[in-house]
Design an enzyme around this catalytic site. Structure first.
Site, PDB file in Angstrom:
ATOM      1  N   ARG A 190     -15.714 -25.593 129.400  1.00 33.47           N
ATOM      2  CA  ARG A 190     -14.741 -26.585 129.849  1.00 33.47           C
ATOM      3  C   ARG A 190     -14.849 -26.777 131.358  1.00 33.47           C
ATOM      4  O   ARG A 190     -14.976 -25.811 132.112  1.00 33.47           O
ATOM      5  CB  ARG A 190     -13.313 -26.146 129.479  1.00 33.47           C
ATOM      6  CG  ARG A 190     -13.121 -26.015 127.971  1.00 33.47           C
ATOM      7  CD  ARG A 190     -11.711 -25.654 127.580  1.00 33.47           C
ATOM      8  NE  ARG A 190     -11.631 -25.426 126.138  1.00 33.47           N
ATOM      9  CZ  ARG A 190     -10.540 -25.048 125.494  1.00 33.47           C
ATOM     10  NH1 ARG A 190      -9.408 -24.852 126.159  1.00 33.47           N
ATOM     11  NH2 ARG A 190     -10.556 -24.859 124.186  1.00 33.47           N
ATOM     12  N   ARG A 209      -8.937 -18.644 133.472  1.00 35.36           N
ATOM     13  CA  ARG A 209      -9.394 -20.028 133.331  1.00 35.36           C
ATOM     14  C   ARG A 209     -10.836 -20.129 133.826  1.00 35.36           C
ATOM     15  O   ARG A 209     -11.101 -20.281 135.015  1.00 35.36           O
ATOM     16  CB  ARG A 209      -8.480 -20.963 134.133  1.00 35.36           C
ATOM     17  CG  ARG A 209      -8.525 -22.421 133.686  1.00 35.36           C
ATOM     18  CD  ARG A 209      -7.499 -23.263 134.436  1.00 35.36           C
ATOM     19  NE  ARG A 209      -6.153 -22.861 134.149  1.00 35.36           N
ATOM     20  CZ  ARG A 209      -5.430 -23.259 133.095  1.00 35.36           C
ATOM     21  NH1 ARG A 209      -5.959 -24.098 132.234  1.00 35.36           N
ATOM     22  NH2 ARG A 209      -4.198 -22.842 132.924  1.00 35.36           N
ATOM     23  N   GLU A 219      -0.597 -17.963 127.327  1.00 38.26           N
ATOM     24  CA  GLU A 219      -1.157 -18.453 126.064  1.00 38.26           C
ATOM     25  C   GLU A 219      -2.461 -17.740 125.725  1.00 38.26           C
ATOM     26  O   GLU A 219      -3.338 -17.580 126.582  1.00 38.26           O
ATOM     27  CB  GLU A 219      -1.414 -19.953 126.164  1.00 38.26           C
ATOM     28  CG  GLU A 219      -2.042 -20.550 124.914  1.00 38.26           C
ATOM     29  CD  GLU A 219      -2.850 -21.806 125.190  1.00 38.26           C
ATOM     30  OE1 GLU A 219      -3.788 -22.063 124.417  1.00 38.26           O
ATOM     31  OE2 GLU A 219      -2.559 -22.514 126.178  1.00 38.26           O
ATOM     32  N   SER A 236      -3.673 -21.209 120.249  1.00 38.44           N
ATOM     33  CA  SER A 236      -2.953 -22.405 119.806  1.00 38.44           C
ATOM     34  C   SER A 236      -3.392 -22.702 118.384  1.00 38.44           C
ATOM     35  O   SER A 236      -4.593 -22.761 118.107  1.00 38.44           O
ATOM     36  CB  SER A 236      -3.267 -23.614 120.700  1.00 38.44           C
ATOM     37  OG  SER A 236      -2.579 -23.545 121.914  1.00 38.44           O
ATOM     38  N   ARG A 245      -9.179 -13.900 127.249  1.00 34.65           N
ATOM     39  CA  ARG A 245      -7.751 -13.653 127.512  1.00 34.65           C
ATOM     40  C   ARG A 245      -7.263 -12.406 126.779  1.00 34.65           C
ATOM     41  O   ARG A 245      -6.361 -11.713 127.263  1.00 34.65           O
ATOM     42  CB  ARG A 245      -6.932 -14.882 127.139  1.00 34.65           C
ATOM     43  CG  ARG A 245      -7.211 -16.061 128.048  1.00 34.65           C
ATOM     44  CD  ARG A 245      -6.174 -17.154 127.944  1.00 34.65           C
ATOM     45  NE  ARG A 245      -6.463 -18.228 128.883  1.00 34.65           N
ATOM     46  CZ  ARG A 245      -5.596 -19.171 129.244  1.00 34.65           C
ATOM     47  NH1 ARG A 245      -4.376 -19.171 128.726  1.00 34.65           N
ATOM     48  NH2 ARG A 245      -5.935 -20.102 130.102  1.00 34.65           N
TER      49      ARG A 245
END
Length: 425
Positions: free
Chosen positions: A262, A277, A349, A352, A390
């Protein structure tokens, strides 16, 4: 992708759904554009019918030796030959404009999704697990603990630039163990089929799952017009692209451990330290393909599969129901799982899980045939099970010890040859 027929039948309901997402009304404009397209189609069909009829009349006129009438009819046919391509081009142009407009509109939120403009509107569903209590002061974040275990930020940046990290030695082994552990659980305990998919995909695949055309800046593109996947959701969901499945084939459940890429174009200044990130990271992804009536239950099942991995690792977490303003483009309803990070003293987070109803299926033309019925669009779901980097952060922070070592959760020890502690080098 939205069905223009449903919008045409009830534009007010469509606009009400957009309003819940904080978007302006578009129903009437879409219906007007569709009406122009339909009128053009009708005009084209009428012109084609007229041309066919004229051809017959020309033959009759010539048979009757009526050359004047035959010539007049031939003039009209010549005019129609010019007009028909113009109408066909107009139809294609309006159709492309309508398709582009529909493709840019996110999925309608489910009725039980709370309204809100951002993450502050998310709803807490449940918390699980006790937050760790440390017998020492100075609980640290992972980027302070990690370097002594082989988390090399400087070399990662030297090799590839910002938001890349090199993992070495003990922490690299722990990262690998986490991915294998997660994938094994999904396959052996939750009935997912393991898949090793491409991480380079065509534009059509990203359109199908909703990343393109709107979110191109968030992706990496190669010089030969392929794209690096931001998540294995893209590859796994497109397994059923352009297919008509039998009812007996459903449900399909796929799982994959892949690198993800990403650009983080909208994340300037956010999470610049550590692993939270990154441009490249590993993730275990779940995708389900189900009949429409099964999608709500499948959403709960998928979310529980992700939760069970956190519980097996002994990591405290909470489940959040995302509000309309915080959901992804393709989602109709999303649960976020947020893991407790004691070094940051906050939840972050880690997964999801979303149901996308038939939104992606329409973009991919993915259908199934009910017993004795006509083909219908499937429902698609996707979820992280979990984001490996994460989870690595969460294990390091929750299992940190005063001397800088990290205890290895019991479920991971078999993957590390029985190793119980990662010790600083």
């Amino acid at each position: 992708m939205h069905d223009i027929r449903l919008i045409r039948d009830d534009p007010a309901s469509f606009d009400a759904a957009l309003a819940r997402r904080g978007l302006p009304a578009q129903g009437e404009a879409l219906v007007a554009l569709d009406e122009r397209r339909r009128q053009t189609i009708a005009a084209s069909q009428e012109a084609q019918t007229r041309r066919n009829d004229l051809s017959k009349q020309i033959g009759q006129a010539k048979a009757q030796k009526d050359e004047a009438r035959a010539q007049a009819l031939m003039v009209e046919v010549a005019e129609l030959k010019v007009r028909l391509p113009e109408l066909e081009q107009e139809e294609r142009s309006i159709g492309a404009e309508l398709d582009a407009a529909l493709a840019a509109i996110p999925n309608r939120p489910a009725t039980n999704v709370p309204e809100g403009s951002d993450e502050d509107g998310n709803q807490l569903i449940a918390e699980h697990g006790a937050k760790p209590v440390f017998a020492f002061a100075g609980v640290r974040e992972h980027d302070a603990i990690g370097p002594a275990l082989g988390m090399d930020f400087e070399t990662g940046i030297a090799i590839a630039g910002a938001r890349f990290t090199l993992l070495r030695g003990p922490v690299a082994r722990l990262n690998r163990a986490l991915g294998q552990f997660m994938l094994d659980r999904l396959v052996n305990e939750h009935g997912y089929e393991e898949v090793a998919p491409p991480v380079l995909v065509r534009e059509e695949a990203l359109f199908g799952t909703g990343q393109l055309p709107k979110f191109a800046e968030d992706l990496f593109r190669t010089t030969d017009d392929r794209w690096l996947i931001p998540t294995a959701e893209v590859s796994l969901t497109n397994i059923v692209r352009e297919k008509v499945l039998s009812e007996g084939e459903l449900p399909l459940r796929f799982a994959a451990l892949t690198p993800c890429f990403r650009s983080e174009a909208g994340a300037a200044g956010r999470d610049t330290r550590g692993l939270i990130r990154q441009h490249q990271f590993d993730k275990v992804e779940m995708v389900s393909i189900v009949a429409p009536e099964a999608s709500d239950d499948e959403h709960e099942r998928m979310t529980r599969a992700a939760e069970s991995a956190l519980e097996a690792l002994g990591l405290p977490y909470r489940r959040m129901l995302l509000c309309t303003g915080d959901m992804g483009f393709s989602a109709a309803r999303t649960y976020d799982l947020e893991v407790w990070l004691p070094g940051q003293n906050r939840y972050r987070e880690i997964s999801s899980c979303s149901t996308c109803t038939d939104f992606q299926a329409r973009r991919m033309n993915a259908r199934y045939r009910p017993e004795g019925g006509k083909p219908q669009f499937v429902h698609t779901l996707n979820g992280s099970g979990l984001a490996v980097g994460r989870t690595l952060v969460a294990v390091i922070e929750n299992y940190q010890q005063e001397d800088g070592s990290v205890a290895v959760p019991a479920v991971l020890q078999p993957y590390l040859g029985g190793l119980t502690v990662l010790s600083p080098r």
